[in-house]
Design a protein around this motif. Structure first.
Motif, PDB file in Angstrom:
ATOM      1  N   GLN A  45       1.077  -1.168  -0.224  1.00 21.12           N
ATOM      2  CA  GLN A  45      -0.042   0.022  -0.055  1.00 21.12           C
ATOM      3  C   GLN A  45       1.021   1.270  -0.110  1.00 21.12           C
ATOM      4  OE1 GLN A  45      -2.570  -0.201   3.388  1.00 21.12           O
ATOM      5  NE2 GLN A  45      -3.655  -1.886   2.770  1.00 21.12           N
ATOM      6  N   ASP A  46       2.122   0.883   0.799  1.00 23.52           N
ATOM      7  CA  ASP A  46       2.873   2.631   0.933  1.00 23.52           C
ATOM      8  C   ASP A  46       3.113   2.465  -0.414  1.00 23.52           C
ATOM      9  OD1 ASP A  46       1.689   2.882   3.431  1.00 23.52           O
ATOM     10  OD2 ASP A  46       3.595   1.864   4.971  1.00 23.52           O
ATOM     11  N   THR A  47       3.435   1.315  -0.814  1.00 24.83           N
ATOM     12  CA  THR A  47       4.955   1.863  -2.140  1.00 24.83           C
ATOM     13  C   THR A  47       3.545   2.092  -3.351  1.00 24.83           C
ATOM     14  OG1 THR A  47       6.112  -0.234  -1.362  1.00 24.83           O
ATOM     15  CG2 THR A  47       5.998  -0.111  -3.695  1.00 24.83           C
ATOM     16  N   LEU A  48       2.010   2.065  -3.742  1.00 24.18           N
ATOM     17  CA  LEU A  48       1.537   2.357  -4.503  1.00 24.18           C
ATOM     18  C   LEU A  48       0.919   3.906  -3.756  1.00 24.18           C
ATOM     19  CD1 LEU A  48      -0.993   2.015  -6.707  1.00 24.18           C
ATOM     20  CD2 LEU A  48      -2.239   1.184  -4.876  1.00 24.18           C
ATOM     21  N   ILE A  49       1.014   4.357  -2.576  1.00 24.24           N
ATOM     22  CA  ILE A  49       1.379   5.557  -2.699  1.00 24.24           C
ATOM     23  C   ILE A  49       1.867   6.621  -2.330  1.00 24.24           C
ATOM     24  CG2 ILE A  49       0.411   7.428  -0.374  1.00 24.24           C
ATOM     25  CD1 ILE A  49      -2.128   5.550  -1.667  1.00 24.24           C
TER      26      ILE A  49
END
Length: 147
Positions: A25-29
């Motif tokens: 999730q953090d990578t996508l954000i």
């Protein structure tokens, strides 16, 4: 004894899965923030710098997490938080890339009330305005991808 080990392994697997999901999730954000900010900067001043891709990703990730926690706050409060967060990150990055590493990515020294040429009230205000679409984009991403 065997049941206790199985339960411990299941708990550890669940923790590992949760960490992996959060990392994804953090990578996508981060990627969304990185690309979005780079595009905004190219539209605003005609070019960008690779350090701004990193800065944009960090800002969006931090604001995404904060706005998720203060989801019920008034929009003006979220904008004030956004302005402060982005200004703080911009000041930190500016001190590193502009003053310490002398990359000269930006210089606000010609603007009134600037701090060391790295931040100024005008851009803090603009970061507050930029927080409006960030609030809505964060909410949509959270609703559609993570809930």
């Amino acid at each position: 004894m065997i049941l206790e080990k199985q339960k411990t392994l299941q708990i550890e697997a669940a923790k590992h899965l949760k960490i992996k999901r959060r990392f994804n999730q953090d990578t996508l954000i981060f990627a969304i923030g990185s690309v979005s900010y780079s595009l905004i900067e190219v539209l605003w001043r005609g070019y960008t710098h690779w350090t701004m891709m990193i800065t944009g990703g960090v800002c969006f990730l931090v604001l995404f997490r904060i706005f998720s926690r203060i989801a019920h706050a008034k929009l003006w409060k979220k904008c004030a938080v956004g302005a402060c967060v982005i200004t703080g990150i911009e000041f930190t990055v500016g001190c590193i890339v502009n003053l310490w590493l002398q990359m000269n990515v930006w210089d606000y020294s010609f603007l009134p009330l600037n701090v060391m040429g790295q931040v100024c009230p005008l851009y803090s205000f603009l970061w507050g305005l930029l927080s409006i679409p960030i609030v809505y984009l964060s909410r949509k991403i959270k609703q559609n991808l993570f809930d």
